[in-house]
Design an enzyme around this catalytic site. Structure first.
Site, PDB file in Angstrom:
ATOM      1  N   GLU A   2      75.387 -31.848 -81.902  1.00  0.00           N
ATOM      2  CA  GLU A   2      74.393 -32.392 -80.964  1.00  0.00           C
ATOM      3  C   GLU A   2      73.721 -31.259 -80.168  1.00  0.00           C
ATOM      4  O   GLU A   2      72.529 -31.326 -79.862  1.00  0.00           O
ATOM      5  CB  GLU A   2      75.058 -33.406 -80.017  1.00  0.00           C
ATOM      6  CG  GLU A   2      75.453 -34.691 -80.755  1.00  0.00           C
ATOM      7  CD  GLU A   2      76.244 -35.646 -79.887  1.00  0.00           C
ATOM      8  OE1 GLU A   2      77.344 -35.257 -79.435  1.00  0.00           O
ATOM      9  OE2 GLU A   2      75.756 -36.763 -79.637  1.00  0.00           O
ATOM     10  N   ALA A  37      82.978 -31.803 -78.566  1.00  0.00           N
ATOM     11  CA  ALA A  37      83.458 -31.885 -77.198  1.00  0.00           C
ATOM     12  C   ALA A  37      84.934 -31.527 -77.202  1.00  0.00           C
ATOM     13  O   ALA A  37      85.592 -31.594 -78.239  1.00  0.00           O
ATOM     14  CB  ALA A  37      83.264 -33.309 -76.681  1.00  0.00           C
ATOM     15  N   GLU A  51      82.558 -38.337 -84.689  1.00  0.00           N
ATOM     16  CA  GLU A  51      83.100 -39.072 -83.538  1.00  0.00           C
ATOM     17  C   GLU A  51      83.747 -40.394 -83.923  1.00  0.00           C
ATOM     18  O   GLU A  51      84.729 -40.825 -83.332  1.00  0.00           O
ATOM     19  CB  GLU A  51      81.980 -39.337 -82.512  1.00  0.00           C
ATOM     20  CG  GLU A  51      81.572 -38.129 -81.690  1.00  0.00           C
ATOM     21  CD  GLU A  51      80.492 -37.290 -82.358  1.00  0.00           C
ATOM     22  OE1 GLU A  51      80.268 -37.410 -83.593  1.00  0.00           O
ATOM     23  OE2 GLU A  51      79.863 -36.484 -81.640  1.00  0.00           O
ATOM     24  N   GLY A 103      79.741 -33.068 -80.682  1.00  0.00           N
ATOM     25  CA  GLY A 103      78.945 -32.477 -79.607  1.00  0.00           C
ATOM     26  C   GLY A 103      78.372 -31.124 -80.019  1.00  0.00           C
ATOM     27  O   GLY A 103      77.313 -30.722 -79.528  1.00  0.00           O
TER      28      GLY A 103
HETATM   29  N1  3HC Z   1      88.769 -30.528 -78.900  1.00  0.00           N
HETATM   30  C1  3HC Z   1      89.963 -29.989 -78.546  1.00  0.00           C
HETATM   31  N2  3HC Z   1      90.774 -29.345 -79.424  1.00  0.00           N
HETATM   32  C2  3HC Z   1      90.364 -29.271 -80.686  1.00  0.00           C
HETATM   33  C3  3HC Z   1      89.144 -29.815 -81.122  1.00  0.00           C
HETATM   34  C4  3HC Z   1      88.318 -30.462 -80.159  1.00  0.00           C
HETATM   35  N3  3HC Z   1      87.140 -30.985 -80.488  1.00  0.00           N
HETATM   36  N4  3HC Z   1      89.012 -29.573 -82.451  1.00  0.00           N
HETATM   37  C5  3HC Z   1      90.112 -28.904 -82.813  1.00  0.00           C
HETATM   38  N5  3HC Z   1      90.928 -28.719 -81.761  1.00  0.00           N
HETATM   39  C6  3HC Z   1      92.218 -27.982 -81.746  1.00  0.00           C
HETATM   40  C7  3HC Z   1      93.277 -28.689 -82.586  1.00  0.00           C
HETATM   41  O1  3HC Z   1      93.980 -29.638 -81.829  1.00  0.00           O
HETATM   42  C8  3HC Z   1      94.166 -27.519 -83.008  1.00  0.00           C
HETATM   43  O2  3HC Z   1      95.006 -27.221 -81.924  1.00  0.00           O
HETATM   44  P1  3HC Z   1      96.487 -26.647 -82.180  1.00  0.00           P
HETATM   45  O3  3HC Z   1      96.294 -25.362 -82.920  1.00  0.00           O
HETATM   46  O4  3HC Z   1      97.043 -26.516 -80.823  1.00  0.00           O
HETATM   47  O5  3HC Z   1      97.182 -27.680 -83.023  1.00  0.00           O
HETATM   48  C9  3HC Z   1      93.186 -26.362 -83.148  1.00  0.00           C
HETATM   49  O6  3HC Z   1      92.006 -26.752 -82.408  1.00  0.00           O
HETATM   50  C10 3HC Z   1      92.766 -26.088 -84.581  1.00  0.00           C
HETATM   51  O7  3HC Z   1      92.358 -27.319 -85.182  1.00  0.00           O
HETATM   52  P2  3HC Z   1      92.769 -27.700 -86.677  1.00  0.00           P
HETATM   53  O8  3HC Z   1      94.228 -27.455 -86.877  1.00  0.00           O
HETATM   54  O9  3HC Z   1      92.246 -29.065 -86.919  1.00  0.00           O
HETATM   55  O10 3HC Z   1      91.964 -26.599 -87.489  1.00  0.00           O
HETATM   56  P3  3HC Z   1      91.198 -26.711 -88.865  1.00  0.00           P
HETATM   57  O11 3HC Z   1      90.647 -25.369 -89.130  1.00  0.00           O
HETATM   58  O12 3HC Z   1      92.057 -27.378 -89.879  1.00  0.00           O
HETATM   59  O13 3HC Z   1      89.969 -27.724 -88.602  1.00  0.00           O
HETATM   60  C11 3HC Z   1      88.064 -28.604 -87.427  1.00  0.00           C
HETATM   61  C12 3HC Z   1      88.948 -27.354 -87.720  1.00  0.00           C
HETATM   62  C13 3HC Z   1      87.355 -29.036 -88.708  1.00  0.00           C
HETATM   63  C14 3HC Z   1      87.074 -28.201 -86.388  1.00  0.00           C
HETATM   64  C15 3HC Z   1      88.970 -29.757 -86.946  1.00  0.00           C
HETATM   65  O14 3HC Z   1      89.778 -29.278 -85.891  1.00  0.00           O
HETATM   66  C16 3HC Z   1      88.222 -30.944 -86.424  1.00  0.00           C
HETATM   67  O15 3HC Z   1      87.795 -31.773 -87.198  1.00  0.00           O
HETATM   68  N6  3HC Z   1      88.088 -31.064 -85.084  1.00  0.00           N
HETATM   69  C17 3HC Z   1      87.528 -32.222 -84.441  1.00  0.00           C
HETATM   70  C18 3HC Z   1      86.043 -32.294 -84.598  1.00  0.00           C
HETATM   71  C19 3HC Z   1      85.511 -33.501 -83.865  1.00  0.00           C
HETATM   72  O16 3HC Z   1      86.011 -34.603 -84.015  1.00  0.00           O
HETATM   73  N7  3HC Z   1      84.473 -33.296 -83.079  1.00  0.00           N
HETATM   74  C20 3HC Z   1      83.900 -34.373 -82.327  1.00  0.00           C
HETATM   75  C21 3HC Z   1      84.556 -34.431 -80.981  1.00  0.00           C
HETATM   76  S1  3HC Z   1      84.004 -35.807 -80.025  1.00  0.00           S
HETATM   77  C22 3HC Z   1      82.500 -35.314 -79.445  1.00  0.00           C
HETATM   78  O17 3HC Z   1      82.027 -34.257 -79.754  1.00  0.00           O
HETATM   79  C23 3HC Z   1      81.830 -36.284 -78.534  1.00  0.00           C
HETATM   80  C24 3HC Z   1      80.397 -35.960 -78.293  1.00  0.00           C
HETATM   81  O18 3HC Z   1      79.597 -36.688 -79.152  1.00  0.00           O
HETATM   82  C25 3HC Z   1      80.011 -36.268 -76.896  1.00  0.00           C
END
Ligand code: 3HC
Ligand code: NAI
Length: 699
Positions: free
Chosen positions: A103, A61, A123, A100
């Site tokens: 998912e 998400a 998450e 997400g």
């Molecule tokens: N939402 C918004 N922005 C995100 C994002 C997300 N889910 N994931 C990454 N970004 C952004 C980062 O803030 C960063 O922004 P910036 O360049 O402005 O600083 C950019 O994308 C690149 O991210 P990273 O620097 O972390 O890049 P990496 O290549 O090192 O890592 C990744 C990539 C493994 C995808 C890592 O970003 C990550 O772990 N992201 C989060 C994944 C996550 O937690 N997903 C679950 C979200 S909650 C959800 O899905 C709820 C659902 O169940 C309903």
């Protein structure tokens, strides 16, 4: 450019997502996917592929949308549209299919992935639980126990492992779209149905009540104080006990509960703070970086050995410099022992260990440093010694080499002035144990060149640390604040607390360890020795160190002597209350005219946290830290501050700065204004009703 495109390749409909950088499920993406699925129902396609452009499949998400008014279609609505498609939908994954994003894949009828891909439900690391079916569909595919492990750990798994867990149907080597098209054609030929994970049943016998209870009590320890892991267990329990619609409703309800919690707000703050901390204000992101292909570490003691391991772990050769062969052999043998422990834990193979060890070479000769790109000094904490070493490095190292110090407190500018190249000198402050702790404080000297700072920040990430920039001051960000925290811990102890009380207040509140236990781990002799060189005036109020000094003088140096603020079981290292320590405290209280009283837990907590926050405010205002989030990153990744409280500054914002300010004023009235005068920035924000975060945004 549209974030979602649709194209028919023969009779396969290909839905392509393109929302850089990580294809997060923004509103536009959700809407685009739903439209494409609906449109495909009406055309000649026989099956659909969902695939992403760029570096990764959907990474989750869009975290930045959380907390804002939701916009339809919601993710569960999109997921329901995918699963409801009459035509089979195939997820084709590369990079990281997370949260997400995974998912969405679970709602597809078939899943394929490149072997380099990883999938997971992280998450929980954001104080959340999967809110779009992850807790309901994962156990239906992988089984209850594996699902609980995957979702409560938040750790991603590689495609091959995911295939073994039944979460992926096919692992593809080669080109993803080609492989996915072949797979789709096979499915069409076989007239494979739109197979829905939600139609699967879970055998209740595979999930006895004890399994859930076991996870609950394990998580109560592993994720102490956190609500999301416990609620994940409830969701998976619902997946077993309830029909899918009710399970999904329960998951949604608990997801919203997490989303609205201060814990998740804190962890989401940290997610962005961690990424922002590596950005240096005023430094162009295209600032050229120096190449670091080889490193030397001066001093192979507690820190030097751990620092060396960080570089060897990513394939960078290291020269470890010691004063003589004996010290060198000792340093190298500790490194060897540390790698062996990792092998024993199954986290490293023997071959990998040998490979790392082969990259670390010992020497006692500075002439061997002529070609290295970076030197990190980690000798005793003594300014004169450090200056001598930097003068020597100036003579031995090539021009352009970066010269760094791991000093905890000393003035980086004075160290730089010992060389003829202060622009190449920087602080790289690792935390103990240096091969484990994630924080890297990068200390910018007055003359440090921009490209040296840019190189240090990038290098920090390369060795898997979380870098945060600090200005040059006594103790930098972390240790400068810690002095105030430690002072209050000592004062609370002499005024009436015990090590157990103070430690358990802080640990129950979420700190990884209490301050006294940390002192025992680090060694009480370190502070003692540091004080030996100081005048009485420099040492400050004896009440803030007399107990520690008395313990050291009776041989209680901490864990290494089996006794400090506690005694330690020689076998298990378990902490044991020591009545002798209480006697020492009482004697010191009497000697310093303090009449001990019962001190309540909330006072201990408030004094220790407010001391951190007040000093943090000064550090912000002076520009030593670039942003409040950087201070939070320092404390969570370097000092065991609970991530679910977001760091000291985020915690202060959550409590309210007026309340923090008023508490400090109240302590000032009780204990004197020397330690308890609100920092000017804190006062200003408390009066204007603002938070640190708002102040930072307005700058
Ligand atoms: N939402 C918004 N922005 C995100 C994002 C997300 N889910 N994931 C990454 N970004 C952004 C980062 O803030 C960063 O922004 P910036 O360049 O402005 O600083 C950019 O994308 C690149 O991210 P990273 O620097 O972390 O890049 P990496 O290549 O090192 O890592 C990744 C990539 C493994 C995808 C890592 O970003 C990550 O772990 N992201 C989060 C994944 C996550 O937690 N997903 C679950 C979200 S909650 C959800 O899905 C709820 C659902 O169940 C309903
Ligand atoms: P240590 O005492 O364990 O190791 C220092 C090593 O430096 C010794 O092995 C010594 O033989 C070697 N040494 C001394 N002079 C030398 C010289 N001229 N050339 C080569 N080697 C020399 O000390 P520790 O704990 O590793 O600390 C090193 C530095 O790291 C200090 O500046 C300290 O403040 C800092 N630091 C320490 C932390 C800790 O928790 N121990 C945490 C973060 C920083």
């Amino acid at each position: 450019m549209s974030v979602v495109t649709y194209e028919l390749i023969e009779n396969i409909g290909v839905i392509r997502l393109n929302n850089p950088p990580v294809n997060a499920l923004s509103h536009a993406l959700r809407e685009g996917i739903q439209d494409a699925i609906n449109r495909a129902q009406e055309d000649a396609s026989k099956a659909l592929i969902l695939i992403c452009e760029g570096r990764t499949f959907i990474a989750g998400a869009d975290i930045s949308e959380f907390g804002k008014p939701p916009k339809a279609p919601s993710l569960p609505e999109v997921i329901s549209a995918i699963e409801g498609s009459a035509k089979p939908v195939i997820a084709a994954m590369h990079g990281t299919a997370l949260g997400g994003g995974f998912e969405v894949a679970l709602a597809c009828h078939y899943r394929c992935a490149l072997s380099s891909a990883k999938v997971g439900l992280p998450e929980v690391k954001l104080g959340l639980l999967p809110g779009a079916g992850g807790t309901q569909r994962t156990p239906r595919l992988a089984g209850v126990e594996a699902a609980l492990e995957l979702i409560t750990s938040g750790a991603p798994v590689a495609a091959n492992k995911a295939a073994q867990m039944n979460l992926i149907d096919r692992v593809i080597d080669g080109e993803l779209l080609e492989g996915a098209l072949d797979y789709a054609r096979e499915l069409v030929t076989a007239q494979a149905p739109a197979r829905r994970v939600s139609d699967l049943m879970i055998d209740p016998a595979s999930a006895p009540a004890e399994l859930f209870e076991g996870f609950r009590s394990k998580l109560a320890k592993r994720a102490r104080g956190q609500m999301a892991p416990q609620l994940i267990v409830s969701c998976v329990e619902a997946a077993v006990a309830l029909p899918i619609e009710q399970g999904l409703a329960k998951e949604r309800e608990l997801f919203i509960e997490c989303l609205q919690s201060s814990q998740s707000a804190a962890m989401r703050h940290l997610f962005f703070a961690e990424r922002e901390a590596s950005k240096v204000k005023g430094l162009d992101k295209d600032t050229p970086k120096r190449e670091i292909a080889s490193v030397a570490i001066i001093g192979g003691g507690t820190m030097g050995g751990g620092i060396a391991m960080n570089f060897a772990n990513v394939g960078i050769p290291v020269k470890l410099v010691e004063i003589d062969d004996e010290a060198l052999a000792r340093g190298l043998s500790i490194i060897e022992k540390n790698y062996s422990i990792t092998v024993k834990k199954g986290k490293l193979s023997e071959a990998q260990k040998d490979q790392c060890l082969s990259l670390i070479q010992g020497t006692t000769d500075y002439a061997d440093l002529a070609d290295v790109d970076l030197v990190i000094e980690a000798v005793f904490e003594n300014l004169e010694l450090k200056k001598e070493i930097f003068a020597e490095l100036d003579n031995s190292c090539k021009q352009g080499a970066i010269l760094a110090t791991n000093t905890s407190y000393q003035d980086v500018d004075q160290i730089a002035a010992a060389t003829r190249r202060p622009q190449d000198v920087i602080g790289l402050h690792f935390f103990s144990p240096a091969n484990v702790m994630k924080l890297l404080e990068v200390v910018r000297g007055d003359k440090t060149a921009d490209d040296v700072i840019a190189t240090a920040m990038a290098l920090g990430k390369k060795i898997h640390k979380v870098p945060a920039l600090s200005g040059n001051c006594y103790g930098f960000i972390g240790n400068r604040m810690l002095r105030h925290y430690a002072r209050e811990a000592q004062l609370c102890m002499i005024e009436g607390g015990t090590p157990e009380q103070i430690d358990s207040v802080m640990q129950d509140w979420g700190m990884a360890m209490g301050p006294m236990a940390v002192g025992d781990l680090a060694g009480l002799d370190i502070g003692y020795k540091a004080r030996q060189g100081l005048t009485d005036e420099q040492k400050g109020d004896p009440k803030t160190y007399c107990i520690a000094d008395a313990l050291v003088e009776m041989g209680h140096l901490g864990q290494k002597t089996g006794a400090g603020y506690y005694r330690y079981d020689p076998e298990t290292r378990a902490r044991i209350t020591d009545p002798e320590v209480v006697e020492v405290i009482e004697t010191q209280a009497k000697a310093h005219g303090v009449s001990r009283r019962a001190i309540d837990n909330s006072e201990i907590l408030n004094r220790l946290t407010c001391a951190l926050i007040n000093e943090g405010s000064k550090i912000l205002q002076e520009g030593i830290a670039q942003r409040p989030g950087d201070i939070d990153v320092v404390y969570v990744f370097g000092y065991g501050f609970p991530a679910y409280r977001g760091g000291p500054m985020q915690y202060a914002d959550t409590v309210g700065l007026k309340r923090i300010h008023d508490t400090i004023v109240m302590f000032g009235q009780r204990y004197g204004e020397e330690y308890w005068t609100p920092a000017p920035l804190l006062k200003e924000l408390a009066e204007s009703g603002k938070t640190f975060a708002e102040w930072a945004r307005g700058k």
